[in-house]
Design a protein around this motif. Sequence first.
Motif, PDB file in Angstrom:
ATOM      1  N   VAL A 137       0.841  -1.202   0.000  1.00 50.40           N
ATOM      2  CA  VAL A 137       0.000   0.000   0.000  1.00 50.40           C
ATOM      3  C   VAL A 137       0.875   1.251   0.000  1.00 50.40           C
ATOM      4  CG1 VAL A 137      -1.680   1.336   1.354  1.00 50.40           C
ATOM      5  CG2 VAL A 137      -2.013  -1.117   1.021  1.00 50.40           C
ATOM      6  N   GLU A 138       1.945   1.234   0.786  1.00 50.78           N
ATOM      7  CA  GLU A 138       2.849   2.388   0.817  1.00 50.78           C
ATOM      8  C   GLU A 138       3.441   2.657  -0.558  1.00 50.78           C
ATOM      9  OE1 GLU A 138       6.948   3.950   2.931  1.00 50.78           O
ATOM     10  OE2 GLU A 138       5.907   2.240   3.785  1.00 50.78           O
ATOM     11  N   ARG A 139       3.953   1.637  -1.214  1.00 54.60           N
ATOM     12  CA  ARG A 139       4.566   1.811  -2.539  1.00 54.60           C
ATOM     13  C   ARG A 139       3.503   2.238  -3.558  1.00 54.60           C
ATOM     14  NH1 ARG A 139       8.685   3.484  -1.288  1.00 54.60           N
ATOM     15  NH2 ARG A 139       8.773   3.904  -3.487  1.00 54.60           N
ATOM     16  N   LEU A 140       2.325   1.685  -3.460  1.00 57.62           N
ATOM     17  CA  LEU A 140       1.243   2.055  -4.374  1.00 57.62           C
ATOM     18  C   LEU A 140       0.865   3.527  -4.187  1.00 57.62           C
ATOM     19  CD1 LEU A 140      -0.535   0.755  -6.539  1.00 57.62           C
ATOM     20  CD2 LEU A 140      -2.163   0.161  -4.751  1.00 57.62           C
ATOM     21  N   LEU A 141       0.779   3.980  -2.949  1.00 59.32           N
ATOM     22  CA  LEU A 141       0.488   5.391  -2.673  1.00 59.32           C
ATOM     23  C   LEU A 141       1.580   6.299  -3.217  1.00 59.32           C
ATOM     24  CD1 LEU A 141      -0.981   5.489   0.943  1.00 59.32           C
ATOM     25  CD2 LEU A 141      -1.964   6.576  -1.058  1.00 59.32           C
ATOM     26  N   VAL A 142       2.832   5.954  -2.965  1.00 60.15           N
ATOM     27  CA  VAL A 142       3.954   6.774  -3.438  1.00 60.15           C
ATOM     28  C   VAL A 142       3.914   6.882  -4.960  1.00 60.15           C
ATOM     29  CG1 VAL A 142       6.478   6.827  -3.702  1.00 60.15           C
ATOM     30  CG2 VAL A 142       5.464   6.390  -1.464  1.00 60.15           C
ATOM     31  N   GLY A 197     -10.488  -8.185   6.507  1.00 63.14           N
ATOM     32  CA  GLY A 197     -11.563  -8.595   5.612  1.00 63.14           C
ATOM     33  C   GLY A 197     -11.143  -9.429   4.421  1.00 63.14           C
ATOM     34  N   SER A 198      -9.921  -9.907   4.403  1.00 65.59           N
ATOM     35  CA  SER A 198      -9.428 -10.667   3.257  1.00 65.59           C
ATOM     36  C   SER A 198      -9.671  -9.901   1.957  1.00 65.59           C
ATOM     37  CB  SER A 198     -10.081 -12.038   3.183  1.00 65.59           C
ATOM     38  OG  SER A 198      -9.843 -12.760   4.356  1.00 65.59           O
ATOM     39  N   ALA A 199      -9.243  -8.660   1.938  1.00 63.74           N
ATOM     40  CA  ALA A 199      -9.481  -7.775   0.800  1.00 63.74           C
ATOM     41  C   ALA A 199      -8.761  -8.258  -0.450  1.00 63.74           C
ATOM     42  CB  ALA A 199      -9.012  -6.369   1.133  1.00 63.74           C
ATOM     43  N   THR A 200      -9.353  -7.966  -1.579  1.00 60.81           N
ATOM     44  CA  THR A 200      -8.731  -8.248  -2.862  1.00 60.81           C
ATOM     45  C   THR A 200      -7.922  -7.023  -3.286  1.00 60.81           C
ATOM     46  OG1 THR A 200     -10.577  -7.353  -4.116  1.00 60.81           O
ATOM     47  CG2 THR A 200     -10.688  -9.704  -3.530  1.00 60.81           C
ATOM     48  N   LEU A 201      -7.145  -7.155  -4.323  1.00 61.40           N
ATOM     49  CA  LEU A 201      -6.393  -6.029  -4.869  1.00 61.40           C
ATOM     50  C   LEU A 201      -7.366  -4.923  -5.270  1.00 61.40           C
ATOM     51  CD1 LEU A 201      -3.822  -4.666  -5.827  1.00 61.40           C
ATOM     52  CD2 LEU A 201      -4.027  -5.941  -7.965  1.00 61.40           C
ATOM     53  N   ARG A 202      -8.477  -5.292  -5.841  1.00 69.52           N
ATOM     54  CA  ARG A 202      -9.493  -4.310  -6.234  1.00 69.52           C
ATOM     55  C   ARG A 202      -9.962  -3.503  -5.015  1.00 69.52           C
ATOM     56  NH1 ARG A 202     -14.421  -6.214  -9.716  1.00 69.52           N
ATOM     57  NH2 ARG A 202     -13.196  -5.287 -11.373  1.00 69.52           N
ATOM     58  N   ALA A 227      -9.472   0.478  -4.568  1.00 71.10           N
ATOM     59  CA  ALA A 227     -10.672   1.291  -4.352  1.00 71.10           C
ATOM     60  C   ALA A 227     -10.526   2.148  -3.105  1.00 71.10           C
ATOM     61  CB  ALA A 227     -11.909   0.403  -4.254  1.00 71.10           C
ATOM     62  N   ALA A 228      -9.978   1.594  -2.033  1.00 70.75           N
ATOM     63  CA  ALA A 228      -9.762   2.367  -0.809  1.00 70.75           C
ATOM     64  C   ALA A 228      -8.735   3.464  -1.041  1.00 70.75           C
ATOM     65  CB  ALA A 228      -9.311   1.440   0.324  1.00 70.75           C
ATOM     66  N   LEU A 229      -7.707   3.170  -1.816  1.00 69.78           N
ATOM     67  CA  LEU A 229      -6.657   4.154  -2.095  1.00 69.78           C
ATOM     68  C   LEU A 229      -7.203   5.339  -2.884  1.00 69.78           C
ATOM     69  CD1 LEU A 229      -3.064   3.581  -2.947  1.00 69.78           C
ATOM     70  CD2 LEU A 229      -4.387   4.943  -4.525  1.00 69.78           C
ATOM     71  N   VAL A 230      -8.019   5.095  -3.881  1.00 73.90           N
ATOM     72  CA  VAL A 230      -8.501   6.206  -4.711  1.00 73.90           C
ATOM     73  C   VAL A 230      -9.563   7.038  -3.998  1.00 73.90           C
ATOM     74  CG1 VAL A 230      -7.908   5.055  -6.876  1.00 73.90           C
ATOM     75  CG2 VAL A 230     -10.226   4.854  -5.975  1.00 73.90           C
ATOM     76  N   GLU A 231     -10.027   6.576  -2.858  1.00 71.75           N
ATOM     77  CA  GLU A 231     -10.970   7.355  -2.063  1.00 71.75           C
ATOM     78  C   GLU A 231     -10.272   8.217  -1.016  1.00 71.75           C
ATOM     79  OE1 GLU A 231     -13.577   4.409  -0.488  1.00 71.75           O
ATOM     80  OE2 GLU A 231     -14.608   4.107  -2.390  1.00 71.75           O
ATOM     81  N   THR A 232      -8.952   8.117  -0.919  1.00 72.81           N
ATOM     82  CA  THR A 232      -8.234   8.917   0.073  1.00 72.81           C
ATOM     83  C   THR A 232      -8.214  10.380  -0.340  1.00 72.81           C
ATOM     84  OG1 THR A 232      -6.075   8.609  -0.989  1.00 72.81           O
ATOM     85  CG2 THR A 232      -6.699   6.975   0.691  1.00 72.81           C
ATOM     86  N   PRO A 233      -8.222  11.283   0.639  1.00 75.78           N
ATOM     87  CA  PRO A 233      -8.149  12.715   0.317  1.00 75.78           C
ATOM     88  C   PRO A 233      -6.901  13.066  -0.507  1.00 75.78           C
ATOM     89  CG  PRO A 233      -8.796  12.419   2.597  1.00 75.78           C
ATOM     90  CD  PRO A 233      -8.422  11.051   2.064  1.00 75.78           C
ATOM     91  N   ALA A 234      -5.777  12.445  -0.216  1.00 76.42           N
ATOM     92  CA  ALA A 234      -4.545  12.751  -0.952  1.00 76.42           C
ATOM     93  C   ALA A 234      -4.692  12.424  -2.428  1.00 76.42           C
ATOM     94  CB  ALA A 234      -3.367  11.979  -0.353  1.00 76.42           C
TER      95      ALA A 234
END
Length: 65
Positions: free
Chosen positions: A11-16, A41-46, A50-57
């Motif tokens: 997640v860190e590398r994806l955000l950067v 929640g055993s989240a998928t990559l999707r 999806a959570a990343l693109v909803e971040t304010p940043a």
Amino acid sequence: LGDGRFLRTFVERLLVNTLGRALEGADRGEMARIVPGSIRGSATLRDVVAALVETPAFLRRSASA
């Protein structure tokens, strides 16, 4: 994988890469929100993306980034 280190790093590398800059304090807060929910929640990559693109940043980033 079970302790969440891989997911935190991913997640860190994806955000950067997505933001085109180093992470700031608020970004780490968003990571802290995304990662635990993804581990529990055993989240998928999707789900993670999806959570990343909803971040304010992500929503505030400039088109040139």
